[in-house]
Design a protein around this motif. Structure first.
Motif, PDB file in Angstrom:
ATOM      1  N   LEU A 167       0.715  -0.819  -0.378  1.00  0.00           N
ATOM      2  CA  LEU A 167      -0.191   0.191   0.338  1.00  0.00           C
ATOM      3  C   LEU A 167       0.382   0.880   0.183  1.00  0.00           C
ATOM      4  N   THR A 168       1.642   0.902   0.802  1.00  0.00           N
ATOM      5  CA  THR A 168       2.984   2.164   1.037  1.00  0.00           C
ATOM      6  C   THR A 168       3.209   2.527  -0.851  1.00  0.00           C
ATOM      7  N   THR A 169       2.819   1.085  -1.305  1.00  0.00           N
ATOM      8  CA  THR A 169       3.920   1.355  -3.477  1.00  0.00           C
ATOM      9  C   THR A 169       3.547   1.870  -3.412  1.00  0.00           C
ATOM     10  N   PHE A 170       1.975   1.560  -3.470  1.00  0.00           N
ATOM     11  CA  PHE A 170       0.808   2.660  -3.926  1.00  0.00           C
ATOM     12  C   PHE A 170       0.218   3.873  -3.901  1.00  0.00           C
ATOM     13  N   VAL A 171       0.606   4.425  -2.506  1.00  0.00           N
ATOM     14  CA  VAL A 171       0.070   5.540  -2.870  1.00  0.00           C
ATOM     15  C   VAL A 171       1.268   6.599  -2.932  1.00  0.00           C
ATOM     16  N   CYS A 172       2.526   6.456  -2.552  1.00  0.00           N
ATOM     17  CA  CYS A 172       3.969   6.913  -3.525  1.00  0.00           C
ATOM     18  C   CYS A 172       3.309   6.755  -4.843  1.00  0.00           C
ATOM     19  N   LEU A 173       3.324   5.522  -5.887  1.00  0.00           N
ATOM     20  CA  LEU A 173       3.527   5.916  -6.897  1.00  0.00           C
ATOM     21  C   LEU A 173       1.773   6.480  -7.627  1.00  0.00           C
ATOM     22  N   LEU A 232      11.920   4.406   0.508  1.00  0.00           N
ATOM     23  CA  LEU A 232      10.503   4.578  -0.621  1.00  0.00           C
ATOM     24  C   LEU A 232      10.188   5.657   0.205  1.00  0.00           C
ATOM     25  N   GLY A 233       9.534   5.407   0.667  1.00  0.00           N
ATOM     26  CA  GLY A 233       8.303   6.414   1.758  1.00  0.00           C
ATOM     27  C   GLY A 233       9.129   7.037   2.049  1.00  0.00           C
ATOM     28  N   TYR A 234      10.030   7.515   3.893  1.00  0.00           N
ATOM     29  CA  TYR A 234      10.399   8.505   3.726  1.00  0.00           C
ATOM     30  C   TYR A 234      10.714   9.181   3.108  1.00  0.00           C
ATOM     31  N   PHE A 235      11.533   9.112   1.681  1.00  0.00           N
ATOM     32  CA  PHE A 235      12.760   9.400   0.198  1.00  0.00           C
ATOM     33  C   PHE A 235      11.029  10.537  -0.283  1.00  0.00           C
TER      34      PHE A 235
END
Length: 423
Positions: A24-30, A144-147
């Motif tokens: 889900l973190t991947t999804f919201v970042c993308l 990814l999340g922090y960046f």
């Protein structure tokens, strides 16, 4: 397209999703990036992350990881777990001191930014070079999340609200860096040794473990997520990479093949228990469940879909791995574990339960649980001990540590063991 909840668990019980958060973190970042960029253009662009790092803070953070990984890397490298980053951080001195003082081992709780950045700078031992071999990594998603937070001046809480919770109308779900007092939890450490079952606030591990939801909300989430254009990029089979002989990785999504059917899925394990979902794109049906038995839920879900076996991954998904094997030096020099570290060990306390199981660190092997008892041969690579995989290639680091008290410890994949008998 239908998702079904199976099992007898209360469908409105709030739980921590564990590693499902990575997806889900991947999804919201993308989803955020897709507002300003074409995902097809940026996912494999080695220069893209540098283009986002426009100030000294983000540039230095990116440069640190580029040095660790050995050069520029892509979003796909991170989210398909092909960056070579380890599962989690090495053991820090302050963590060992806390264990020596009688505190439970809380490796997956980093509460402040200064400590997080110090761990990134000093407590990461890469497993492989970039684009060599699959290695499941929490650190890839933490990066990814922090960046993304720092480059866009937004919190992950805000990203989850904007791209997931509000548009999908999730009424009982929340992204949180702290353990929610209303969330279901239990001490699963008698059954599992993974650091994810520690009952704690996630701190900076929130990017990979901080989503709380219910089964009813998960059903709604997945029914909205599966047809979403961003998720279609995450599940693009043409760009998937091999995770094993019969499993592919999209962008934080597991992909399995049976003939012309592509099955999506992902599993999470936390102090709440195990949750798993899987969906057949051909049959247009999927299932969600929750259990304390991580192994059994896979059979339960895939039996319902109707599959017991999966096809071998296509050759093109293994190109990086095959090139890695071809260049790999299998003639690793013999190097015994120092005699003072050999012997029997107990896992240190994670929550409240003490564990009486005896584990072994031998001259060239170790015996641990994963989650069933397993023996790993050890090899010495790049100056430290690693497990030896079924393919003969080294895997994750086995760290050896001596406390100020003189007691011996070893760390593997975020689990710490204390010596109880020596040769």
């Amino acid at each position: 397209m239908t998702m079904h909840i199976v099992g007898s668990v209360d469908k409105d019980r709030l739980y921590c999703t564990g590693s499902l958060t990575k997806q889900l973190t991947t999804f919201v970042c993308l989803a955020l990036l897709a507002e300003s960029h074409s995902l097809a253009d940026i996912l494999d662009d080695e220069n893209f992350l540098n283009s986002l790092a426009k100030n000294a803070e983000t540039a230095s953070f990116l440069a640190l990881f580029q040095k660790l990984i050995g050069g520029r890397f892509t979003l796909r490298d991170l989210c398909s777990y092909y960056s070579g980053l380890p599962y989690t951080f090495d053991l820090a001195e302050q963590e060992l001191a806390a264990v020596e003082a009688g505190q439970p081992f809380k490796h997956h709780s980093i509460a402040d930014e200064k400590t997080f950045l110090a761990f990134c700078a000093n407590q990461i031992t890469p497993v492989y070079n970039d684009r060599c071999k699959f290695h499941y990594s929490e650190i890839a998603i933490l990066f990814l999340g922090y960046f993304i937070e720092k480059t866009h001046g937004l919190t992950m809480e805000a990203l989850y609200q904007k791209y997931l919770i509000v548009p999908f109308q999730l009424s009982a779900s929340q992204f949180s860096r702290k353990r929610l007092p209303t969330a279901y939890y239990q001490d699963l450490t008698p059954h599992y040794d993974y650091p994810s079952v520690a009952i704690l606030d996630h701190g900076y591990f929130c990017y990979s473990n901080g989503f709380f939801t219910t089964l009813n909300d998960t059903k709604k989430l997945l029914e909205n997520l599966l047809p979403h254009p961003v998720f279609q990029h995450m599940t693009d089979i043409k760009h998937a990479r091999a995770a094993s002989n019969r499993l592919l990785n999209g962008l934080a999504v597991e992909l399995r093949l049976v003939g012309d059917d592509i099955v999506y899925g992902y599993e999470g394990l936390s102090y709440s228990g195990c949750n798993l979902w899987a969906y057949s794109t051909k049959k247009k049906i999927g299932y969600i469940t929750f259990s304390n038995d991580e192994e059994k839920i896979y059979d339960d879900i895939y039996d319902l879909i109707g599959y017991q076996d999966f096809d071998k991954v296509p050759d093109y998904t293994q190109l990086a791995y095959q090139a890695f094997l071809k260049a790999y030096d299998f003639q690793m020099p013999a190097h015994a574990v120092p005699q003072e570290f050999q012997g029997e060990y107990h896992r240190v306390r994670i929550n409240e339960s003490e564990l009486s199981d005896v584990f072994v660190l031998g001259k060239d092997f170790m015996v641990i649980r994963n989650p069933e008892e397993v023996r790993y041969d050890l090899v010495f690579v790049n100056g430290h001990f690693c497990i030896k995989g079924k393919d003969g290639v080294h895997g994750a680091k086995v760290g050896l540590h001596t406390a100020l008290s003189g007691k011996r410890y070893f760390l593997f994949d975020g689990t710490l063991y204390r010596q109880i008998t020596a040769p």
